[in-house]
Design an enzyme around this catalytic site. Structure first.
Site, PDB file in Angstrom:
ATOM      1  CG  ASN A 151      -0.841   6.588   5.141  1.00 41.55           C
ATOM      2  OD1 ASN A 151      -1.728   7.203   4.551  1.00 41.55           O
ATOM      3  ND2 ASN A 151       0.174   6.033   4.515  1.00 41.55           N
ATOM      4  CG  HIS A 201      -1.144  -4.713  10.728  1.00 40.26           C
ATOM      5  ND1 HIS A 201      -0.015  -3.990  10.455  1.00 40.26           N
ATOM      6  CD2 HIS A 201      -1.930  -4.609   9.631  1.00 40.26           C
ATOM      7  CE1 HIS A 201      -0.104  -3.486   9.225  1.00 40.26           C
ATOM      8  NE2 HIS A 201      -1.268  -3.848   8.704  1.00 40.26           N
ATOM      9  CB  THR A 237     -12.937 -21.155   6.493  1.00 36.61           C
ATOM     10  OG1 THR A 237     -13.586 -22.148   5.694  1.00 36.61           O
ATOM     11  CG2 THR A 237     -12.973 -21.565   7.953  1.00 36.61           C
ATOM     12  CB  CYS A 325      10.993   3.666   1.221  1.00 34.51           C
ATOM     13  SG  CYS A 325       9.985   3.634   2.695  1.00 34.51           S
TER      14      CYS A 325
HETATM   15  C1  LIG Z   1      -1.695   0.357   6.643  1.00 37.60           C
HETATM   16  C2  LIG Z   1      -2.744   1.085   5.878  1.00 37.60           C
HETATM   17  C3  LIG Z   1      -3.581   0.421   4.955  1.00 37.60           C
HETATM   18  C4  LIG Z   1      -3.358  -1.022   4.590  1.00 37.60           C
HETATM   19  O1  LIG Z   1      -3.701  -1.913   5.600  1.00 37.60           O
HETATM   20  P1  LIG Z   1      -3.200  -3.443   5.478  1.00 37.60           P
HETATM   21  O2  LIG Z   1      -3.846  -4.127   6.619  1.00 37.60           O
HETATM   22  O3  LIG Z   1      -1.711  -3.392   5.613  1.00 37.60           O
HETATM   23  O4  LIG Z   1      -3.660  -3.960   4.181  1.00 37.60           O
HETATM   24  C5  LIG Z   1      -4.570   1.138   4.333  1.00 37.60           C
HETATM   25  N1  LIG Z   1      -4.759   2.437   4.593  1.00 37.60           N
HETATM   26  C6  LIG Z   1      -3.989   3.124   5.460  1.00 37.60           C
HETATM   27  C7  LIG Z   1      -4.260   4.569   5.719  1.00 37.60           C
HETATM   28  C8  LIG Z   1      -2.953   2.473   6.128  1.00 37.60           C
HETATM   29  O5  LIG Z   1      -2.182   3.158   6.973  1.00 37.60           O
END
Ligand SMILES: *Cc1c(COP(=O)(O)O)cnc(C)c1O
Length: 391
Positions: A151, A201, A237, A325
């Site tokens: 990420n 998201h 649910t 951060c």
């Molecule tokens: C954003 C992210 C997550 C966490 O996902 P959420 O839906 O925010 O809990 C986990 N792993 C990686 C590599 C991410 O980029």
């Protein structure tokens, strides 16, 4: 001022088509999918359809998809659930040093509870070495969990090779594919993936909904105890509207896919090359080509990343300095340290991640804005002054 949003790895705007698909399930179609009357069966059908859509995107079967509240839950469930179900076979987990905290902190928690964890080193680009993985395997290894793509620096792991090693040793292989989904074509069978986490998201879907793929036959203990939803594996649910949104979003993420990726890659390389050509003492973090098509991560020497972000923000440009951060700490990113950067270089790194709607003009604006900001910061830096004096 027009905002240029270059933080799609943090989250993405939800697409209008996704909102439109969700709306009926927030209004008239409010029934509980577990209820028997027709009015509620509409909701059950909608959830089933979304399950098909998610399954189709990764080459899985619908029965292998379990909805969660997001990527963090999917990672927690996969890791804790698989090791618990296999604890009679051993207590050893293999992961990498560059995982998202949803994986790393879960592994650290398990370490405190009697499990043994090997955190594989990565090379200078952020990739694990297959030889290291093979050497780390023991008789007691019960799970391999390695992310699909990083990420922070966008490096894509050798997933197929990891899958082959895991399969040869009969060890379940989980991958956090949160960043890769919608950016890379994924096939869980071709790549021998046994469990895979995603969250909506990050691909223009709603927040608070994700999924865990679990290969049929791979044992995983229940994570959320409660009702019989998700085939008895995850009570509660269903978040119907969001699940519907995720189904539509994942389908859209793979629509006209090759064109989208070609376009992202071109914009990405335009940004990388533009920065490296115009800003001295800047370097690319991660691999030049083996990286997500939407990820750019640049280290600027003699610059403090967080301050650079604030100055960029004043020009309407949203970027990120990595994940550190968010934890409210000043520790540099564990990923940048793992690829061998010293602290000061890790601190001077900025991530730009592309997504839907970013144009050539946006990239040009960044390329026109950035050099002056970096120069301004360096002109105020005692370290830079010292460096120049030595030249
Ligand atoms: C954003 C992210 C997550 C966490 O996902 P959420 O839906 O925010 O809990 C986990 N792993 C990686 C590599 C991410 O980029």
């Amino acid at each position: 001022m027009k905002k240029i949003y270059l933080d799609h790895a943090a989250t993405t705007p939800i697409k209008k088509a996704v909102v439109d698909a969700m709306l009926p399930y927030l209004t008239e179609n409010f029934g509980n999918p577990s209820s028997v009357y027709q009015m509620a069966q509409v909701n059950k059908k909608a959830v089933d359809e979304a399950r098909e859509q998610v399954a189709a995107a990764i080459g899985a079967k619908a029965q292998e998809i379990f909805f969660t509240s997001g990527g963090t839950e999917a990672d927690n469930w996969a890791i804790k659930g698989i090791v618990e179900a296999r604890k009679s076979k051993g207590n050893h987990i293999i992961t990498s040093k560059v995982e998202h905290h949803a994986v790393l902190h879960t592994c650290e928690y398990l370490e405190k509870n009697g499990y043994e964890v090997t955190y594989l080193d990565v090379d200078e680009y952020g990739s694990i070495r297959i030889d290291d993985l093979k050497k780390a395997i023991k008789d007691t290894t019960i799970l391999i969990t390695i992310m699909y793509a990083n990420n922070e620096i966008g490096t894509i792991m050798p997933i197929k090779e990891i899958g082959e090693v895991a399969k040869a040793h009969n060890i379940p292989f989980h991958t956090d594919a949160v960043q890769a989904i919608g950016q890379v074509k994924i096939d869980v069978n071709d790549e021998n993936i046994d469990a895979l986490s995603i969250t909506a998201h990050k691909f223009n879907g709603p927040k608070g909904v994700g999924a865990l793929y679990i290969r049929r036959g791979v044992k995983v203990s229940q994570f959320m105890h409660g009702g019989a939803q998700e085939r008895g594996r995850r009570g509660g649910t269903e978040n119907v509207a969001s699940i519907v949104g995720m189904g539509v979003a994942i389908e859209l993420a793979y629509k006209d896919f090759d064109n989208k990726i070609r376009q992202y890659t071109q914009l990405r390389d335009m940004l990388i090359n533009g920065i490296l050509e115009t800003i001295p003492y800047s370097r690319l973090n991660g691999h030049l080509t083996n990286r997500l098509p939407n990820n750019v991560n640049i280290g600027f020497e003699f610059v403090e990343g967080e301050s650079l972000l604030l100055l960029l923000d004043m020009q309407g440009i949203c970027a990120s300095s990595g994940s550190a951060c968010t934890s409210g700490s000043l520790d540099p990113s564990h990923v940048l340290l793992a690829i061998g950067l010293p602290h000061e270089k890790a601190h001077g790194s900025v991530r730009f991640t592309l997504g839907a709607g970013i144009s050539d003009a946006d990239i040009n604006t960044v390329l026109e804005t950035l050099p002056a900001i970096v120069k301004r910061m360096r002109d105020m830096s005692p370290l830079y002054e010292e460096f120049l004096a030595k030249q």
